[in-house]
Scaffold this active site. Structure first.
Site, PDB file in Angstrom:
ATOM      1  CB  ILE A  12      -1.208  -0.106   1.184  1.00  0.00           C
ATOM      2  CG1 ILE A  12      -2.008   1.043   1.089  1.00  0.00           C
ATOM      3  CG2 ILE A  12      -0.194   0.120   2.586  1.00  0.00           C
ATOM      4  CD1 ILE A  12      -2.896   0.909  -0.510  1.00  0.00           C
ATOM      5  CB  SER A  34      10.850  -1.012   5.848  1.00  0.00           C
ATOM      6  OG  SER A  34       9.960  -1.980   5.196  1.00  0.00           O
ATOM      7  CE  LYS A  88      -8.277  -1.391   5.836  1.00  0.00           C
ATOM      8  NZ  LYS A  88      -8.205  -2.820   4.709  1.00  0.00           N
ATOM      9  CG  ASP A 166      -7.094  -6.566   5.125  1.00  0.00           C
ATOM     10  OD1 ASP A 166      -6.746  -5.480   5.866  1.00  0.00           O
ATOM     11  OD2 ASP A 166      -6.942  -6.355   4.125  1.00  0.00           O
TER      12      ASP A 166
HETATM   13  P1  NAP Z   1       2.345  -5.818   3.110  1.00  0.00           P
HETATM   14  O1  NAP Z   1       2.585  -5.342   1.820  1.00  0.00           O
HETATM   15  O2  NAP Z   1       1.999  -7.247   3.423  1.00  0.00           O
HETATM   16  O3  NAP Z   1       2.810  -5.280   4.358  1.00  0.00           O
HETATM   17  C1  NAP Z   1       3.277  -3.959   4.546  1.00  0.00           C
HETATM   18  C2  NAP Z   1       4.827  -4.131   5.068  1.00  0.00           C
HETATM   19  O4  NAP Z   1       4.824  -4.314   6.370  1.00  0.00           O
HETATM   20  C3  NAP Z   1       5.624  -5.278   4.648  1.00  0.00           C
HETATM   21  O5  NAP Z   1       6.146  -4.911   3.346  1.00  0.00           O
HETATM   22  C4  NAP Z   1       6.579  -5.359   5.467  1.00  0.00           C
HETATM   23  O6  NAP Z   1       7.846  -4.648   5.437  1.00  0.00           O
HETATM   24  C5  NAP Z   1       6.009  -5.156   6.806  1.00  0.00           C
HETATM   25  N1  NAP Z   1       5.653  -6.049   7.813  1.00  0.00           N
HETATM   26  C6  NAP Z   1       4.904  -7.408   7.305  1.00  0.00           C
HETATM   27  N2  NAP Z   1       4.967  -8.044   8.454  1.00  0.00           N
HETATM   28  C7  NAP Z   1       5.534  -7.501   9.452  1.00  0.00           C
HETATM   29  C8  NAP Z   1       6.058  -8.040  10.737  1.00  0.00           C
HETATM   30  N3  NAP Z   1       5.809  -9.057  11.028  1.00  0.00           N
HETATM   31  N4  NAP Z   1       6.349  -7.014  11.616  1.00  0.00           N
HETATM   32  C9  NAP Z   1       6.925  -5.747  11.203  1.00  0.00           C
HETATM   33  N5  NAP Z   1       6.596  -5.352   9.742  1.00  0.00           N
HETATM   34  C10 NAP Z   1       5.909  -6.305   9.047  1.00  0.00           C
HETATM   35  O7  NAP Z   1       0.631  -5.217   3.472  1.00  0.00           O
HETATM   36  P2  NAP Z   1      -0.224  -3.895   2.744  1.00  0.00           P
HETATM   37  O8  NAP Z   1      -0.846  -4.461   1.604  1.00  0.00           O
HETATM   38  O9  NAP Z   1       0.740  -2.883   2.259  1.00  0.00           O
HETATM   39  O10 NAP Z   1      -0.961  -3.623   3.912  1.00  0.00           O
HETATM   40  C11 NAP Z   1      -0.597  -2.919   4.903  1.00  0.00           C
HETATM   41  C12 NAP Z   1      -1.849  -2.109   5.787  1.00  0.00           C
HETATM   42  O11 NAP Z   1      -2.325  -1.314   4.883  1.00  0.00           O
HETATM   43  C13 NAP Z   1      -2.928  -3.354   6.242  1.00  0.00           C
HETATM   44  O12 NAP Z   1      -3.263  -2.849   7.596  1.00  0.00           O
HETATM   45  C14 NAP Z   1      -3.721  -3.272   5.033  1.00  0.00           C
HETATM   46  O13 NAP Z   1      -5.218  -3.271   5.620  1.00  0.00           O
HETATM   47  C15 NAP Z   1      -3.636  -1.661   4.864  1.00  0.00           C
HETATM   48  N6  NAP Z   1      -4.244  -1.554   3.292  1.00  0.00           N
HETATM   49  C16 NAP Z   1      -3.819  -2.070   2.362  1.00  0.00           C
HETATM   50  C17 NAP Z   1      -4.103  -2.166   1.167  1.00  0.00           C
HETATM   51  C18 NAP Z   1      -3.769  -2.953  -0.009  1.00  0.00           C
HETATM   52  O14 NAP Z   1      -4.402  -2.641  -1.220  1.00  0.00           O
HETATM   53  N7  NAP Z   1      -2.922  -3.677  -0.112  1.00  0.00           N
HETATM   54  C19 NAP Z   1      -5.312  -0.976   0.742  1.00  0.00           C
HETATM   55  C20 NAP Z   1      -5.483  -0.200   1.968  1.00  0.00           C
HETATM   56  C21 NAP Z   1      -4.969  -0.390   3.253  1.00  0.00           C
HETATM   57  P3  NAP Z   1       9.329  -5.341   5.796  1.00  0.00           P
HETATM   58  O15 NAP Z   1       9.371  -6.762   5.674  1.00  0.00           O
HETATM   59  O16 NAP Z   1      10.341  -4.443   4.830  1.00  0.00           O
HETATM   60  O17 NAP Z   1       9.314  -4.999   7.289  1.00  0.00           O
END
Ligand code: NAP
Length: 314
Positions: A12, A34, A88, A166
């Site tokens: 995101i 990160s 969120k 989610d």
């Molecule tokens: P993601 O790519 O799976 O996770 C974001 C980053 O968080 C990862 O690249 C990782 O970076 C870090 N992370 C993952 N697991 C972790 C852990 N155990 N401890 C610490 N850091 C960790 O997820 P995302 O899709 O971006 O979503 C993140 C948030 O944004 C969620 O709450 C989601 O609901 C919200 N969101 C997502 C979307 C969407 O379309 N994807 C849309 C709106 C909102 P590192 O490995 O580099 O630390």
């Protein structure tokens, strides 16, 4: 420009935060934390503690990691005197966010729990229409293919990851924005794969306190070939006709005729609005934390009648 650090550089952040920060020109990214990712020309740290101890000026922090890992980072940022933006859902539990509200107030920093879907182009128009209508019943349907939208995301299947809620919480955030009612979960049927901890589908009844029900269906199972069944929509039977909000809040219809669609809206419209609101909150020394969508999800788990379904394999 407000000096911003981003924590959890993942999907995101790259899809929405970075282009929106660039477009709004209110924030300058001065650092990231990160474990596995970094941005070109921005000092990168492996964790928030070392980032906050570093040399860069950081006024505000955007916490974009999965919800289960956000609380400790939020405490560290607040204690450091930073304003905090929470992706969120704002946390893994209600009480951790309640604590953050108090902690931010005590430190005199802004805390902002974002609900990006509330900024979708047609939401305000739908809200205005409904404010002048008597609603007799409603439906909310949030169906998307988990394999397409959440590839490789183990955290969504783990406790605190919310599963189908989610994305579904985005629908609940819009519903609670466009209605002036209090919303009560009265029935919750959850389908959870036998090898996972969070639901793949949910069927809820939500009672709106002015006296109508919202039949709510969320599903992550979209069979191959049925991609056209994906939808993010809600509709309201009213004395003015059927009011519908479709495409995640982008288009509003009355009796199947489009009455509002902002064709010029940028694809970053929701997150640009978020960064403008965050800047305003910081400027006016305010916080904005609405917990209603997360409460609805928590209540769905509390009343959840769980059926175990076939294991989910990617
Ligand atoms: P993601 O790519 O799976 O996770 C974001 C980053 O968080 C990862 O690249 C990782 O970076 C870090 N992370 C993952 N697991 C972790 C852990 N155990 N401890 C610490 N850091 C960790 O997820 P995302 O899709 O971006 O979503 C993140 C948030 O944004 C969620 O709450 C989601 O609901 C919200 N969101 C997502 C979307 C969407 O379309 N994807 C849309 C709106 C909102 P590192 O490995 O580099 O630390």
């Amino acid at each position: 420009m407000i000096k911003l650090a981003i924590v959890g550089v993942g999907k995101i952040v790259r899809d929405q935060h970075l282009p929106s920060i660039h477009n709004t020109q209110l924030f300058e990214v001065t650092a990231t934390a990160s474990r596995n990712a970094q941005l070109d020309d921005v000092p990168g740290y492996a964790d928030i503690e070392s980032m906050l101890a570093g040399q860069e000026t950081i006024d505000a922090v955007a916490l974009c990691m999965p919800p289960q890992y956000r609380f400790e980072a939020a405490c560290a940022a607040i204690d450091h005197g930073c304003h905090v933006l929470l992706e969120k859902p704002p946390g893994a539990t209600l009480n951790e966010v309640n604590h953050l509200i108090k902690r931010a107030a005590a430190k005199g920093v802004s805390l902002y729990a974002t609900w990006h879907s509330r900024h979708a182009p047609a939401v305000a128009h739908c809200k205005q229409l409904l404010s002048k209508s008597n609603i007799t019943s409603a439906e909310l349907t949030w169906i998307e293919d988990v394999r397409k939208w959440h590839p490789g995301q183990a955290w969504i299947w783990q406790a605190g990851g919310l599963g189908v809620f989610d994305p579904g919480i985005n629908g609940l955030s819009i519903l609670s924005e466009v209605l002036s009612d209090d919303l009560l979960i009265t029935e919750s049927k959850l389908e959870t794969p036998s090898n996972k901890q969070t639901p793949i589908a949910a069927h809820l009844n939500i009672l709106a306190t002015s006296g109508f029900n919202v039949d709510t269906k969320m599903d992550w199972r979209v069979p191959a070939g049925a991609e056209n069944t994906e939808c993010w929509q809600m509709s309201f039977e009213t004395d003015q006709g059927k009011v519908a909000l479709v495409e995640g809040g982008s288009v509003c219809l009355i009796n199947d005729q489009i009455v509002f669609q902002d064709k010029d809206a940028s694809r970053y419209v929701e997150y640009e609005a978020i960064y403008r609101e965050f800047a305003d909150l910081i400027k006016t020394n305010k916080s904005s934390v609405d917990l209603v969508p997360l409460q609805l999800v928590a209540d769905s788990f509390m009343l959840g009648n769980v059926t175990l379904t076939e294991p989910f394999e990617v």
